[in-house]
Scaffold this motif. Structure first.
Motif, PDB file in Angstrom:
ATOM      1  N   HIS A  82      -1.999 -44.477-100.616  1.00 15.14           N
ATOM      2  CA  HIS A  82      -2.895 -43.043-100.833  1.00 15.14           C
ATOM      3  C   HIS A  82      -0.768 -42.780 -99.778  1.00 15.14           C
ATOM      4  O   HIS A  82      -0.986 -43.034 -98.239  1.00 15.14           O
ATOM      5  CB  HIS A  82      -4.070 -42.276-100.314  1.00 15.14           C
ATOM      6  CG  HIS A  82      -4.824 -42.316-100.666  1.00 15.14           C
ATOM      7  ND1 HIS A  82      -6.199 -42.748-100.329  1.00 15.14           N
ATOM      8  CD2 HIS A  82      -5.187 -43.294-102.244  1.00 15.14           C
ATOM      9  CE1 HIS A  82      -7.029 -42.964-101.452  1.00 15.14           C
ATOM     10  NE2 HIS A  82      -6.113 -43.362-102.201  1.00 15.14           N
ATOM     11  N   LYS A  85      -0.638 -39.173 -97.956  1.00 14.10           N
ATOM     12  CA  LYS A  85      -1.402 -38.553 -97.290  1.00 14.10           C
ATOM     13  C   LYS A  85      -1.157 -37.390 -97.401  1.00 14.10           C
ATOM     14  O   LYS A  85      -1.705 -36.157 -96.251  1.00 14.10           O
ATOM     15  CB  LYS A  85      -2.058 -39.121 -96.232  1.00 14.10           C
ATOM     16  CG  LYS A  85      -3.224 -40.578 -96.592  1.00 14.10           C
ATOM     17  CD  LYS A  85      -3.670 -41.092 -95.755  1.00 14.10           C
ATOM     18  CE  LYS A  85      -4.228 -42.273 -96.421  1.00 14.10           C
ATOM     19  NZ  LYS A  85      -5.079 -42.569 -95.233  1.00 14.10           N
ATOM     20  N   THR A  86       0.426 -37.337 -96.592  1.00 21.45           N
ATOM     21  CA  THR A  86       1.031 -35.864 -96.815  1.00 21.45           C
ATOM     22  C   THR A  86       2.604 -35.492 -97.384  1.00 21.45           C
ATOM     23  O   THR A  86       2.754 -36.559 -98.015  1.00 21.45           O
ATOM     24  CB  THR A  86       1.362 -35.780 -94.961  1.00 21.45           C
ATOM     25  OG1 THR A  86       2.323 -37.129 -95.013  1.00 21.45           O
ATOM     26  CG2 THR A  86       0.698 -36.219 -93.926  1.00 21.45           C
ATOM     27  N   ARG A  87       2.882 -34.205 -96.837  1.00 28.97           N
ATOM     28  CA  ARG A  87       4.602 -33.822 -97.938  1.00 28.97           C
ATOM     29  C   ARG A  87       4.763 -34.861 -97.528  1.00 28.97           C
ATOM     30  O   ARG A  87       6.028 -35.574 -98.439  1.00 28.97           O
ATOM     31  CB  ARG A  87       4.769 -32.583 -98.308  1.00 28.97           C
ATOM     32  CG  ARG A  87       5.984 -31.582 -98.397  1.00 28.97           C
ATOM     33  CD  ARG A  87       5.032 -32.321 -99.675  1.00 28.97           C
ATOM     34  NE  ARG A  87       5.568 -32.763-100.558  1.00 28.97           N
ATOM     35  CZ  ARG A  87       5.727 -32.959-102.307  1.00 28.97           C
ATOM     36  NH1 ARG A  87       4.816 -32.444-102.517  1.00 28.97           N
ATOM     37  NH2 ARG A  87       6.277 -33.623-103.033  1.00 28.97           N
ATOM     38  N   ALA A  88       5.426 -35.103 -96.418  1.00 30.55           N
ATOM     39  CA  ALA A  88       6.481 -35.599 -95.825  1.00 30.55           C
ATOM     40  C   ALA A  88       6.386 -37.714 -95.704  1.00 30.55           C
ATOM     41  O   ALA A  88       7.446 -37.880 -96.645  1.00 30.55           O
ATOM     42  CB  ALA A  88       6.170 -35.447 -93.617  1.00 30.55           C
ATOM     43  N   GLU A  89       5.760 -37.707 -95.748  1.00 27.40           N
ATOM     44  CA  GLU A  89       5.567 -39.009 -96.032  1.00 27.40           C
ATOM     45  C   GLU A  89       5.387 -39.070 -97.925  1.00 27.40           C
ATOM     46  O   GLU A  89       6.075 -40.219 -98.514  1.00 27.40           O
ATOM     47  CB  GLU A  89       3.631 -39.532 -95.636  1.00 27.40           C
ATOM     48  CG  GLU A  89       3.621 -41.214 -96.778  1.00 27.40           C
ATOM     49  CD  GLU A  89       1.920 -41.371 -95.946  1.00 27.40           C
ATOM     50  OE1 GLU A  89       0.999 -42.770 -96.166  1.00 27.40           O
ATOM     51  OE2 GLU A  89       0.991 -40.240 -95.206  1.00 27.40           O
ATOM     52  N   THR A  90       4.643 -37.934 -98.210  1.00 27.84           N
ATOM     53  CA  THR A  90       5.438 -38.295-100.346  1.00 27.84           C
ATOM     54  C   THR A  90       7.317 -38.056-100.510  1.00 27.84           C
ATOM     55  O   THR A  90       7.869 -38.521-100.919  1.00 27.84           O
ATOM     56  CB  THR A  90       4.579 -36.952-100.960  1.00 27.84           C
ATOM     57  OG1 THR A  90       3.177 -37.335-100.641  1.00 27.84           O
ATOM     58  CG2 THR A  90       4.535 -36.903-102.537  1.00 27.84           C
ATOM     59  N   ASP A  91       7.847 -37.601 -99.818  1.00 26.86           N
ATOM     60  CA  ASP A  91       8.880 -36.697 -99.797  1.00 26.86           C
ATOM     61  C   ASP A  91       9.599 -38.277 -99.199  1.00 26.86           C
ATOM     62  O   ASP A  91      10.297 -38.784-100.099  1.00 26.86           O
ATOM     63  CB  ASP A  91       9.284 -35.293 -98.421  1.00 26.86           C
ATOM     64  CG  ASP A  91       8.837 -34.505 -99.363  1.00 26.86           C
ATOM     65  OD1 ASP A  91       8.801 -34.442-100.437  1.00 26.86           O
ATOM     66  OD2 ASP A  91       8.437 -33.541 -98.520  1.00 26.86           O
ATOM     67  N   MET A  93      -0.532 -39.672-104.469  1.00 24.44           N
ATOM     68  CA  MET A  93      -0.939 -38.419-103.162  1.00 24.44           C
ATOM     69  C   MET A  93      -2.212 -38.141-103.590  1.00 24.44           C
ATOM     70  O   MET A  93      -2.932 -37.791-104.187  1.00 24.44           O
ATOM     71  CB  MET A  93       0.099 -36.718-103.977  1.00 24.44           C
ATOM     72  CG  MET A  93       1.086 -36.543-104.238  1.00 24.44           C
ATOM     73  SD  MET A  93       2.046 -35.331-103.668  1.00 24.44           S
ATOM     74  CE  MET A  93       1.571 -34.606-105.532  1.00 24.44           C
ATOM     75  N   MET A 139      -3.594 -36.068-100.657  1.00 22.85           N
ATOM     76  CA  MET A 139      -4.128 -35.246 -99.553  1.00 22.85           C
ATOM     77  C   MET A 139      -5.059 -34.443 -99.677  1.00 22.85           C
ATOM     78  O   MET A 139      -5.909 -34.200-100.147  1.00 22.85           O
ATOM     79  CB  MET A 139      -2.897 -34.251 -99.805  1.00 22.85           C
ATOM     80  CG  MET A 139      -1.576 -34.856 -99.396  1.00 22.85           C
ATOM     81  SD  MET A 139      -0.054 -33.270 -99.817  1.00 22.85           S
ATOM     82  CE  MET A 139       1.353 -34.569-100.171  1.00 22.85           C
ATOM     83  N   PRO A 140      -5.755 -33.674 -97.684  1.00 25.19           N
ATOM     84  CA  PRO A 140      -6.420 -33.330 -98.281  1.00 25.19           C
ATOM     85  C   PRO A 140      -6.795 -31.976 -99.144  1.00 25.19           C
ATOM     86  O   PRO A 140      -7.666 -31.355 -99.658  1.00 25.19           O
ATOM     87  CB  PRO A 140      -7.017 -32.281 -96.575  1.00 25.19           C
ATOM     88  CG  PRO A 140      -5.521 -33.608 -96.462  1.00 25.19           C
ATOM     89  CD  PRO A 140      -4.839 -34.220 -96.756  1.00 25.19           C
ATOM     90  N   GLU A 141      -5.996 -30.612 -99.204  1.00 29.72           N
ATOM     91  CA  GLU A 141      -5.983 -29.960 -99.845  1.00 29.72           C
ATOM     92  C   GLU A 141      -5.294 -30.679-102.005  1.00 29.72           C
ATOM     93  O   GLU A 141      -5.321 -29.722-102.901  1.00 29.72           O
ATOM     94  CB  GLU A 141      -5.099 -28.859 -99.514  1.00 29.72           C
ATOM     95  CG  GLU A 141      -3.458 -29.732 -99.861  1.00 29.72           C
ATOM     96  CD  GLU A 141      -3.367 -30.269 -98.675  1.00 29.72           C
ATOM     97  OE1 GLU A 141      -1.749 -30.231 -98.766  1.00 29.72           O
ATOM     98  OE2 GLU A 141      -3.618 -30.838 -98.111  1.00 29.72           O
TER      99      GLU A 141
END
Length: 251
Positions: A43, A45-51, A15, A17-19
């Motif tokens: 990388h 880069k988003t929660r959706a991509e990680t899930d 992960m 991500m910007p934050e």
């Protein structure tokens, strides 16, 4: 420049991500590079991509590392894979106690360097013992519930009076602080002598008489140090320190 045909490559998904940048992902990448791998760093880069990645791979966490097409797993799995860590989290480790006593010794030397004509003095040894008591007490104070649970497995007084298990870390830390400052000997000496003697008898009975295999609560309730020599030494150090200070006070 063409890649070395014999270079090792690992594929890492983590992960970024910007934050939030996953610290275990950073550790995984660093470990792989130290082990000589070229890292294909993907990388998420988003929660959706990680899930979506976790669902596709059937895993519950990231990062995930793949070597030779086989999934190794997260950072802990990588450490096991490279022999940096045992697969059994309860495996005996003396690292915490070695670190604690090493720091205590260095602090005692630092005190002696400032306050004494020479570091080769009996007071340096006294500070080593008293500082060790403070550091050991601090480890117990981190999580008194866990400490008390482990402590009640073997302490003879604690089994009869439960509140003693909760008071012990405070008594040990307080006595150590007073002995380091060399004040209120009337309180620190009997306190250290009492808990040290009870502890030594309890450990000796549990380990050498009853032959029980237990974990030592000396460095807190999450300790993997086996009950035995280390805990007995801790208690005997307190007894010895109390007796020496008592003899000096009386003399």
């Amino acid at each position: 420049m063409p890649k070395d045909a014999h270079s090792k490559t690992a594929v890492l998904y983590r992960m970024v991500m910007p934050e939030h940048t996953c610290p275990y992902g950073l550790k995984s990448k660093d470990l792989l590079e130290r082990e000589g791998f070229e890292v294909e760093d993907h990388h998420l880069k988003t929660r959706a991509e990680t899930d979506a990645f976790m669902s596709e791979q059937g895993v519950k966490t990231t990062p995930q590392t793949f070597i030779d097409g086989e999934r190794v797993g997260g950072f802990d799995d990588l450490e096991v894979h490279f022999g940096k860590k045992d697969a059994d989290p309860d495996e005996t480790s003396y690292t915490p106690i070695i670190a604690l006593f090493s720091v205590a010794a260095l602090l005692a030397i630092a005190f002696a360097r400032v306050a004494l004509p020479s570091i080769l003095a009996w007071q340096t040894l006294g500070w080593f013992v008293s500082i060790s008591m403070v550091l050991l007490g601090l480890q117990k104070l981190k999580d008194i519930e866990s400490f008390s649970t482990m402590f009640l497995n073997y302490d003879l007084l604690g089994k009869r009076w439960i509140r003693y298990a909760y008071a012990y870390p405070f008594i040990e830390t307080g006595a150590g602080l007073l002995m380091t400052a060399m004040v209120w000997n009337w309180l620190s000496i009997p306190s250290a002598l009492f808990i040290g003697a009870v502890g030594a008898i309890s450990v000796f009975k549990a380990v050498y008489v009853d032959k029980r295999e237990l974990k030592c609560a000396c460095v807190g309730g999450d300790s993997t140090v086996p009950l035995g020599f280390v805990s007995l030494t801790e208690n005997l150090m307190m007894v010895g320190m109390a007796l020496v200070m008592g003899a000096v006070a009386l003399g």
